[in-house]
Design an enzyme around this catalytic site. Structure first.
Site, PDB file in Angstrom:
ATOM      1  N   SER A   1      12.405  -8.430   6.446  1.00  0.00           N
ATOM      2  CA  SER A   1      12.064  -8.440   5.018  1.00  0.00           C
ATOM      3  C   SER A   1      13.037  -9.290   4.221  1.00  0.00           C
ATOM      4  O   SER A   1      14.222  -9.393   4.571  1.00  0.00           O
ATOM      5  CB  SER A   1      12.116  -6.993   4.510  1.00  0.00           C
TER       6      SER A   1
ATOM      7  N   TYR B   1      15.948   1.907   4.019  1.00  0.00           N
ATOM      8  CA  TYR B   1      14.888   1.061   4.584  1.00  0.00           C
ATOM      9  C   TYR B   1      15.437  -0.347   4.835  1.00  0.00           C
ATOM     10  O   TYR B   1      15.296  -0.904   5.931  1.00  0.00           O
ATOM     11  CB  TYR B   1      13.683   1.005   3.635  1.00  0.00           C
TER      12      TYR B   1
ATOM     13  N   LYS C   1      16.267  -2.771   8.470  1.00  0.00           N
ATOM     14  CA  LYS C   1      15.861  -4.154   8.783  1.00  0.00           C
ATOM     15  C   LYS C   1      17.088  -4.983   9.178  1.00  0.00           C
ATOM     16  O   LYS C   1      17.058  -5.759  10.134  1.00  0.00           O
ATOM     17  CB  LYS C   1      15.164  -4.793   7.571  1.00  0.00           C
TER      18      LYS C   1
HETATM   19  P1  NAD Z   1       2.100  -0.086   7.146  1.00  0.00           P
HETATM   20  O1  NAD Z   1       2.759   1.231   6.886  1.00  0.00           O
HETATM   21  O2  NAD Z   1       0.766  -0.318   6.539  1.00  0.00           O
HETATM   22  O3  NAD Z   1       1.976  -0.325   8.723  1.00  0.00           O
HETATM   23  C1  NAD Z   1       2.923   0.169   9.636  1.00  0.00           C
HETATM   24  C2  NAD Z   1       2.161   0.841  10.772  1.00  0.00           C
HETATM   25  O4  NAD Z   1       3.107   1.345  11.729  1.00  0.00           O
HETATM   26  C3  NAD Z   1       1.316   2.029  10.310  1.00  0.00           C
HETATM   27  O5  NAD Z   1       0.000   1.891  10.796  1.00  0.00           O
HETATM   28  C4  NAD Z   1       2.009   3.252  10.935  1.00  0.00           C
HETATM   29  O6  NAD Z   1       1.089   4.269  11.284  1.00  0.00           O
HETATM   30  C5  NAD Z   1       2.701   2.648  12.149  1.00  0.00           C
HETATM   31  N1  NAD Z   1       3.916   3.326  12.601  1.00  0.00           N
HETATM   32  C6  NAD Z   1       4.978   3.737  11.866  1.00  0.00           C
HETATM   33  N2  NAD Z   1       5.906   4.279  12.660  1.00  0.00           N
HETATM   34  C7  NAD Z   1       5.438   4.205  13.937  1.00  0.00           C
HETATM   35  C8  NAD Z   1       5.937   4.591  15.206  1.00  0.00           C
HETATM   36  N3  NAD Z   1       7.129   5.200  15.322  1.00  0.00           N
HETATM   37  N4  NAD Z   1       5.187   4.346  16.294  1.00  0.00           N
HETATM   38  C9  NAD Z   1       3.966   3.750  16.195  1.00  0.00           C
HETATM   39  N5  NAD Z   1       3.434   3.381  15.021  1.00  0.00           N
HETATM   40  C10 NAD Z   1       4.173   3.597  13.905  1.00  0.00           C
HETATM   41  O7  NAD Z   1       3.135  -1.223   6.712  1.00  0.00           O
HETATM   42  P2  NAD Z   1       2.912  -2.783   6.540  1.00  0.00           P
HETATM   43  O8  NAD Z   1       2.980  -3.092   5.093  1.00  0.00           O
HETATM   44  O9  NAD Z   1       1.771  -3.225   7.338  1.00  0.00           O
HETATM   45  O10 NAD Z   1       4.270  -3.317   7.173  1.00  0.00           O
HETATM   46  C11 NAD Z   1       4.372  -3.695   8.532  1.00  0.00           C
HETATM   47  C12 NAD Z   1       5.811  -4.049   8.842  1.00  0.00           C
HETATM   48  O11 NAD Z   1       6.230  -5.089   7.965  1.00  0.00           O
HETATM   49  C13 NAD Z   1       6.796  -2.903   8.629  1.00  0.00           C
HETATM   50  O12 NAD Z   1       7.796  -2.958   9.622  1.00  0.00           O
HETATM   51  C14 NAD Z   1       7.388  -3.205   7.279  1.00  0.00           C
HETATM   52  O13 NAD Z   1       8.667  -2.656   7.120  1.00  0.00           O
HETATM   53  C15 NAD Z   1       7.421  -4.717   7.299  1.00  0.00           C
HETATM   54  N6  NAD Z   1       7.429  -5.313   5.952  1.00  0.00           N
HETATM   55  C16 NAD Z   1       6.446  -4.986   5.076  1.00  0.00           C
HETATM   56  C17 NAD Z   1       6.468  -5.522   3.793  1.00  0.00           C
HETATM   57  C18 NAD Z   1       5.399  -5.159   2.779  1.00  0.00           C
HETATM   58  O14 NAD Z   1       5.593  -5.420   1.601  1.00  0.00           O
HETATM   59  N7  NAD Z   1       4.295  -4.573   3.169  1.00  0.00           N
HETATM   60  C19 NAD Z   1       7.493  -6.399   3.421  1.00  0.00           C
HETATM   61  C20 NAD Z   1       8.468  -6.730   4.359  1.00  0.00           C
HETATM   62  C21 NAD Z   1       8.430  -6.174   5.633  1.00  0.00           C
HETATM   63  C1  UD1 Z   2      10.072  -3.802  -2.604  1.00  0.00           C
HETATM   64  C2  UD1 Z   2      11.326  -3.335  -1.938  1.00  0.00           C
HETATM   65  C3  UD1 Z   2      11.661  -4.234  -0.776  1.00  0.00           C
HETATM   66  C4  UD1 Z   2      10.491  -4.316   0.188  1.00  0.00           C
HETATM   67  C5  UD1 Z   2       9.261  -4.780  -0.588  1.00  0.00           C
HETATM   68  C6  UD1 Z   2       8.042  -4.816   0.275  1.00  0.00           C
HETATM   69  C7  UD1 Z   2      12.575  -2.264  -3.757  1.00  0.00           C
HETATM   70  C8  UD1 Z   2      13.807  -2.298  -4.578  1.00  0.00           C
HETATM   71  N1  UD1 Z   2      12.414  -3.277  -2.892  1.00  0.00           N
HETATM   72  O1  UD1 Z   2      10.280  -5.116  -3.090  1.00  0.00           O
HETATM   73  O2  UD1 Z   2      12.783  -3.727  -0.088  1.00  0.00           O
HETATM   74  O3  UD1 Z   2      10.753  -5.211   1.258  1.00  0.00           O
HETATM   75  O4  UD1 Z   2       9.022  -3.876  -1.671  1.00  0.00           O
HETATM   76  O5  UD1 Z   2       7.656  -3.528   0.645  1.00  0.00           O
HETATM   77  O6  UD1 Z   2      11.780  -1.365  -3.869  1.00  0.00           O
HETATM   78  N2  UD1 Z   2       7.003  -3.395 -10.575  1.00  0.00           N
HETATM   79  C9  UD1 Z   2       6.634  -2.926 -11.831  1.00  0.00           C
HETATM   80  N3  UD1 Z   2       5.882  -1.789 -11.895  1.00  0.00           N
HETATM   81  C10 UD1 Z   2       5.483  -1.101 -10.792  1.00  0.00           C
HETATM   82  C11 UD1 Z   2       5.853  -1.595  -9.508  1.00  0.00           C
HETATM   83  C12 UD1 Z   2       6.631  -2.742  -9.450  1.00  0.00           C
HETATM   84  O7  UD1 Z   2       6.981  -3.510 -12.853  1.00  0.00           O
HETATM   85  O8  UD1 Z   2       4.811  -0.061 -10.927  1.00  0.00           O
HETATM   86  C13 UD1 Z   2       7.797  -4.633 -10.492  1.00  0.00           C
HETATM   87  C14 UD1 Z   2       9.144  -4.431  -9.832  1.00  0.00           C
HETATM   88  O9  UD1 Z   2      10.114  -4.053 -10.767  1.00  0.00           O
HETATM   89  C15 UD1 Z   2       9.375  -5.816  -9.228  1.00  0.00           C
HETATM   90  C16 UD1 Z   2       7.965  -6.341  -8.911  1.00  0.00           C
HETATM   91  O10 UD1 Z   2       7.076  -5.545  -9.690  1.00  0.00           O
HETATM   92  O11 UD1 Z   2       9.941  -6.648 -10.194  1.00  0.00           O
HETATM   93  C17 UD1 Z   2       7.607  -6.217  -7.436  1.00  0.00           C
HETATM   94  O12 UD1 Z   2       7.874  -4.881  -7.036  1.00  0.00           O
HETATM   95  P1  UD1 Z   2       7.476  -4.315  -5.601  1.00  0.00           P
HETATM   96  O13 UD1 Z   2       6.046  -4.584  -5.328  1.00  0.00           O
HETATM   97  O14 UD1 Z   2       7.937  -2.892  -5.529  1.00  0.00           O
HETATM   98  O15 UD1 Z   2       8.297  -5.227  -4.582  1.00  0.00           O
HETATM   99  P2  UD1 Z   2       9.884  -5.526  -4.524  1.00  0.00           P
HETATM  100  O16 UD1 Z   2      10.633  -4.717  -5.475  1.00  0.00           O
HETATM  101  O17 UD1 Z   2      10.046  -7.001  -4.597  1.00  0.00           O
END
Ligand code: NAD
Ligand code: UD1
Length: 334
Positions: A124, A149, A153
């Site tokens: 991330s 969290y 990472k």
């Molecule tokens: P998500 O929660 O939708 O998907 C994660 C999946 O992993 C889920 O289906 C859950 O059931 C499964 N899971 C969790 N723990 C498990 C375990 N121990 N064994 C098997 N399955 C398990 O999340 P996502 O948004 O699709 O994110 C996927 C990956 O990307 C995650 O590692 C997340 O941290 C990373 N990531 C996501 C974002 C974002 O904004 N969505 C940003 C940066 C990184």
């Molecule tokens: C967040 C996480 C980051 C993670 C990422 C993807 C935090 C501090 N960081 O990033 O670690 O990798 O999600 O899962 O939580 N916002 C509003 N109103 C809302 C929600 C969000 O104004 O109800 C604003 C936030 O202040 C931010 C932007 O929208 O400025 C994006 O927020 P968000 O979607 O939560 O992502 P990040 O904070 O960038």
């Protein structure tokens, strides 16, 4: 030869499985369904018209994972499985360290046993902490995470780095995602977390569908053109495509490589809300609220390394991201 996708029924994993299947790859999913639903497997099949194997398995369950490696000829793993709710991680650090770090170590041990040593990991942008944007992969990253969290990472990146040093047969790719939003073009796969969302787009989706009364924009007095925070939003379909490029490369690589997956362009919270209202022709009531603890002001990436080395560029616009997010939530709630 198959690609094992842990967390393959989740938000990013499911869209990635669609792209892998469309690219002709054999896919095996392992997901414990802690944050996703089994119905996702049918939707992936409906979109692609292709079959794949699904196992309800926890990556920490070594016996179950060993069984999967015994049944399939797996050549690489994309490791999405993990818990991702930033605020929950502050109240449940042990669960996050156990699931994310413990889960990764267990998976790596089984991979090593099976002699499968190619892995793509979902990291991330959070690991960049308070660096100055645009964030590039060669920047020093310290221990500046603001929540457990983010710490998982960072630690997993270090663990994978040590593993790559220990044995040149390992090929490790760390993908640092910026802010994924949007949904699969079919409207069948997208992001709709349990409970009240903390991320911006799922919250906007709930307001747009009348499930929540209004959006609170956290802070309008930042040092940015409109006073709201800036992020590098990437369409989940582009992000998913990036994993195809990553898998092609990881198959033959040795050592460790890091790539940002973002567009390189920052948009403010207000840009997102206004674009969502414009392209979907719908009102999203909002009000300004105090700044949220832990938010960085501006986050966007330098995407040039991903373009140069794995040929990855984004295609979708902010309009596409907002349109597809709304299309998905409308379909889900109808
Ligand atoms: P998500 O929660 O939708 O998907 C994660 C999946 O992993 C889920 O289906 C859950 O059931 C499964 N899971 C969790 N723990 C498990 C375990 N121990 N064994 C098997 N399955 C398990 O999340 P996502 O948004 O699709 O994110 C996927 C990956 O990307 C995650 O590692 C997340 O941290 C990373 N990531 C996501 C974002 C974002 O904004 N969505 C940003 C940066 C990184
Ligand atoms: C967040 C996480 C980051 C993670 C990422 C993807 C935090 C501090 N960081 O990033 O670690 O990798 O999600 O899962 O939580 N916002 C509003 N109103 C809302 C929600 C969000 O104004 O109800 C604003 C936030 O202040 C931010 C932007 O929208 O400025 C994006 O927020 P968000 O979607 O939560 O992502 P990040 O904070 O960038």
């Amino acid at each position: 030869m198959a690609v094992l996708v842990t967390g393959g029924t989740g938000y990013i994993g499911s869209v990635t499985c669609v792209k892998l299947l469309q690219a002709g790859e054999e896919v095996v999913i392992a997901d414990n369904l802690s944050n996703s639903d089994i119905s996702v497997t049918d939707r992936i099949k409906k979109i692609t018209g292709k079959n794949f194997s699904f196992y309800k398995a926890d990556v920490r369950d070594k016996a179950a994972m060993r069984d999967i490696f015994a049944k399939h000829k797996i050549e690489a793993c994309i490791h999405f499985a993990g818990l991702k709710a930033v605020y929950e991680s502050i109240s449940k650090p042990l669960e996050y360290y156990d699931n994310n770090i413990g889960g990764t170590i267990a998976l790596l041990e089984i991979m090593k046993e099976a002699n499968v040593k190619k892995i793509v990991f979902s990291s991330s942008a959070t690991v960049y902490g308070n660096n100055e944007p645009p964030f590039s992969e060669d920047m020093e990253i310290g221990l500046e995470t603001t929540n457990p969290y983010g710490t998982t990472k960072l630690f997993i990146e270090k663990i994978l780095g040590d593993l790559a040093i220990s044995d040149p047969e390992w090929g490790v790719m760390l993908l640092r995602y910026f802010n994924p939003i949007g949904a699969d073009e079919s409207g069948l796969l997208g992001d709709d977390p349990n409970g009240i969302p903390t991320n911006l787009m799922p919250y906007i989706q709930r307001v747009a569908t009348g499930k929540l009364p209004k959006l609170f924009i956290y802070g309008n007095d930042y040092e940015t053109p409109d006073g709201t925070c800036i992020r590098d939003y990437i369409h989940v379909a582009d992000l998913a495509r990036g994993h195809i490029n990553a898998v092609y490369r990881v198959r033959t690589m040795s050592g460790i490589d890091i790539y940002n997956l973002g567009t390189g362009t920052g948009y403010s919270v207000l840009d997102i809300v206004k674009t969502f209202m414009k392209v979907n022709d719908i009102d999203v009531p909002f009000e300004y609220a105090p700044r949220r603890d832990g938010d960085v002001v501006t986050s966007f990436c330098d995407p040039t390394k991903a373009k140069r080395e794995i040929g990855f560029t984004t295609e979708k616009t902010l309009d596409d991201m907002c349109r597809d997010s709304y299309n998905f939530i409308k379909k889900l709630t109808n």
